[in-house]
Every structure is written in C-alpha cells, then in structure tokens.
Scaffold this active site. Structure first.
Site, PDB file in Angstrom:
ATOM      1  N   TYR A   1       0.929  -1.108   0.030  1.00 53.56           N
ATOM      2  CA  TYR A   1       0.011  -0.075   0.136  1.00 53.56           C
ATOM      3  C   TYR A   1       0.848   1.308  -0.024  1.00 53.56           C
ATOM      4  O   TYR A   1       0.504   2.269   0.110  1.00 53.56           O
ATOM      5  CB  TYR A   1      -0.929  -0.019   1.261  1.00 53.56           C
TER       6      TYR A   1
ATOM      7  N   LYS B   1       3.803 -14.468   5.385  1.00 50.18           N
ATOM      8  CA  LYS B   1       4.131 -15.403   4.792  1.00 50.18           C
ATOM      9  C   LYS B   1       5.497 -15.678   4.606  1.00 50.18           C
ATOM     10  O   LYS B   1       5.942 -15.547   3.512  1.00 50.18           O
ATOM     11  CB  LYS B   1       3.273 -15.009   3.229  1.00 50.18           C
TER      12      LYS B   1
ATOM     13  N   ASP C   1      -2.520 -17.616   5.028  1.00 56.05           N
ATOM     14  CA  ASP C   1      -3.601 -18.448   4.688  1.00 56.05           C
ATOM     15  C   ASP C   1      -4.086 -19.375   5.567  1.00 56.05           C
ATOM     16  O   ASP C   1      -5.396 -19.439   5.768  1.00 56.05           O
ATOM     17  CB  ASP C   1      -2.937 -19.137   3.346  1.00 56.05           C
TER      18      ASP C   1
ATOM     19  N   ASP D   1      -5.324  -6.128   6.081  1.00 51.55           N
ATOM     20  CA  ASP D   1      -6.537  -5.454   5.381  1.00 51.55           C
ATOM     21  C   ASP D   1      -7.586  -6.540   5.222  1.00 51.55           C
ATOM     22  O   ASP D   1      -8.851  -6.610   5.569  1.00 51.55           O
ATOM     23  CB  ASP D   1      -6.230  -4.820   4.250  1.00 51.55           C
TER      24      ASP D   1
ATOM     25  N   ASP E   1     -10.830  -7.772   7.900  1.00 52.56           N
ATOM     26  CA  ASP E   1     -12.442  -7.855   7.116  1.00 52.56           C
ATOM     27  C   ASP E   1     -12.977  -9.407   7.503  1.00 52.56           C
ATOM     28  O   ASP E   1     -14.319  -9.428   7.638  1.00 52.56           O
ATOM     29  CB  ASP E   1     -12.511  -7.523   5.675  1.00 52.56           C
TER      30      ASP E   1
END
Length: 378
Positions: free
Chosen positions: A137, A187, A220, A244, A248
């Site tokens: 970002y 990750k 994941d 992010d 959510d």
C-alpha cells in the site's frame, strides 16, 4: 476542565449520517465524565474534490494537526475514480500524520449473532494490529505497454524496520495489557525478505516482554483458524495487506462490516490519530436512515480511549452494545429504527449501560492506558 479538539470529517455517502450519530454519543460521554469535546467539521471528501479538484492539501494537514483526534465517517463516491479518495485522503493522512498502527478489534457482543457456527461472545475477543503505512500500500509501481498484450504492471512493496517496530511494539504492549498472547501473521515461506524482517523484529521486541507468549501463523492458515477458533487469538500483528484482508474476515466473524470499528493510530503522540468505521460509504442508502451507526459509535469509543478517557470509552462501548442487542436486524428498515434514533438511544444509554465483559482485559481500557499524551501545535 479537560477539553479536546475533535476534527470531524463526515466524508461521503452515509459517512455524515453515522458520524453525527456517533458524535452524539461522544458528547454524552463527555458530559457524564466531566470533560469537554469541541468538534470542528472539515470539508473533505468527494464533494470537495468534485468542486475544487483537490482531495487534501498542506493547509488541510496543518489544520488537522492542531486537533487532538480525528473522527472520520467514510470515503468513496461513484462519481470519483477508485483510489482517488482512498489514496488521496485516507492513506495520505495515515502517512502524513504517522498513523503507523491500525487497530481492528474483533469482538462479538452479547445479543449479536455471528454467521459462523460456534462463535460466541466468550470466544471472540481479539485485536488485529496492522502496520498501516507500508507494504504493497506504499503506492510505488509502474505500468508499461498499457492496453497491449504485452502490458506489464509492477507494484512495489516496502517494509522498513522502523514502521514494523511501531506495529510490533504496540502489539506487545497491548497483549501485555490484555491476556498476554501475541501472534505474528505473515507469509514467511514465500515473502522471505519481508518475512525475515518481521520475524526478526518480533523476536527482538519479545525479549522486552517476557510475560507475553508469542507464536506464528501463515496468512492463509489464519483465514481458516480465525473463523473456526477465534478464541485462540488475543493480539494478532501483521503487515498492511494481510491485515486489511484478515481484519475484514474478522468483521464477518463478529457479525458483519457494519459493526467493525478501527483506529489509525499514531503511537508517538506527535500527531492526532484517526478513528473510522470500515463499512464504506454506501451511497445508495445515504440520507435514508438505513445505516446502522454502531461501527461509528464503537470507533468513537476507541477515539475516547485514544484520548485517555477510559471510563467514557467503556461507557460508550457499553451503550452501543446494549442498543445493538435490542435491534431485530443490523441494517436497513428491518432494524426497526433509523440512524438518528439509534444514535440517540446510544447517547441516552451512556449513563446507564453496564460494561461489556471484564474491563481489566477490555481493548478500549487497554488502549486508553497505552495512549500517548501529546502537545498540540498552535
């Protein structure tokens, strides 16, 4: 009397509606607990951009710096190309005001039903701490041969020790003030360079917090563990993109985006933090009364905590939870009351609602205890 200058940016769509409702709760809490809040409304958002061609300028940033905190409603308008407002206002303010820590509590309140079987208020109370200014970002990138079969897009990801440490140190401090557990989400098996930096900072900071247990979960895998076993987590720290996404997912677990509050936090105290619901601007229902102001009110409770007003923050959170428990639905006409009415009910309950859960491990109480005090520039 203690007093605070609060910048209020209603923004777009339902943003002004829910912000007005949340502000009523803030003022009620201030009145009950003996301090003053002076709100100043600022013209930022789609209408300003369409009228002037400017999203945010240096004068706007300087004005915001003179406030103790910022309450933001929502940004986004179909008349404005995607990214213009989001990057030009929200992300630009995060960078300009050094709001390097994003906070997303994931809490299922009594009376609210999670769409995930087995999730209850007893096993769903965690906080996602997201690095807020870097990663993918950060905005860098380029496109060559656009519109051809040979188009090439490059999107840069930036990870620095300084910003990572901001997030990690705050996450450890928050975990120490809550239940003493921290989880790094990344990750590291694929993003080896950024992952190595994150892991190294976590290990360094962990040495200063021997009472906090810490572990690691791949991003994941987090998408499986979070909905199926949210009670496994206390404080989760992660990078901008992963944060992010999983926050959510956490919002869904706690009942939906319409209940999700957030803080864009400056942990150094040299600029104001910004508090906003994350449900978006929903321009199709703006002005209809169909927006639930709960997420805005919960964000306002976080704002009060960020100012160090723990009792007021707990009271506004409790009032919001109390009203939520009585709504037959969480959005639209099925709520049985409009935005203004729900906001008024929350404000009225500030003086009477019982605290939700144990204040000793409450996120807003912990946040209030960690909030830096700052000298506002003249």
């Amino acid at each position: 009397m203690r007093s605070y200058d609060l910048a209020v940016v209603g923004g777009d769509g339902i943003g002004p509606d829910v912000t007005d409702a949340a502000l009523a709760g803030v003022l009620a809490a201030a009145d009950r607990f003996g301090f003053a809040v002076r709100p100043t409304r600022l013209d930022l958002g789609a209408e300003r951009y369409l009228r002037t061609g400017t999203v945010l300028d240096d004068d706007d940033v300087a004005t915001l710096r003179r406030h103790d905190a910022i309450l933001l409603g929502a940004v986004g308008d179909p008349r404005v190309p995607p990214g213009v407002l989001e990057q030009g206002l929200v992300i630009a303010l995060r960078v300009a005001l050094r709001q390097s820590v994003n906070l997303r509590p994931v809490r299922l309140y009594p009376g609210v039903t999670s769409p995930v079987t087995g999730v209850t208020p007893d096993n769903c109370d965690l906080v996602i701490v997201r690095e807020n200014t870097e990663g993918l970002y950060s905005g860098g990138g380029s496109t060559s041969h656009a519109g051809t079969p040979h188009a090439l897009a490059l999107q840069h990801s930036v990870t620095t020790t300084a910003a990572t440490r901001d997030a990690v140190e705050f996450a450890f401090r928050l975990a120490a003030a809550r239940r003493g557990r921290l989880t790094l989400c990344h990750k590291t098996n694929v993003l080896v360079h950024a992952g190595r930096l994150w892991s190294g900072v976590v290990e360094e900071v962990a040495a200063d917090f021997p009472g906090v247990e810490h572990d690691y979960v791949h991003a994941d895998a987090m998408c499986q563990h979070l909905p199926l076993d949210p009670g496994r987590f206390d404080v989760v720290v992660t990078d901008n993109l992963f944060g992010d996404i999983i926050s959510d997912l956490g919002a869904t677990v706690q009942g939906g985006l319409g209940l999700a509050a957030s803080a864009n936090h400056n942990p150094h105290g040299d600029a104001p933090s910004m508090f906003e619901p994350v449900h978006g601007s929903a321009p199709d229902i703006a002005g209809t009364g169909g927006a639930n102001p709960a997420a805005a009110a919960l964000s306002a409770a976080m704002c009060l905590a960020g100012l160090g007003e723990a009792d007021a923050a707990l009271a506004l959170e409790a009032a919001t939870a109390s009203v939520l428990a009585e709504l037959p639905a969480l959005a639209g006409p099925a709520m049985g009351a409009d935005t203004v009415t729900i906001g008024d009910r929350i404000a009225e309950r500030v003086g009477t609602a019982a605290p939700v859960g144990d204040p000793a491990t409450s996120f807003v109480a912990a946040f209030a205890g960690l909030a830096p005090r700052r000298a506002v520039p003249a």
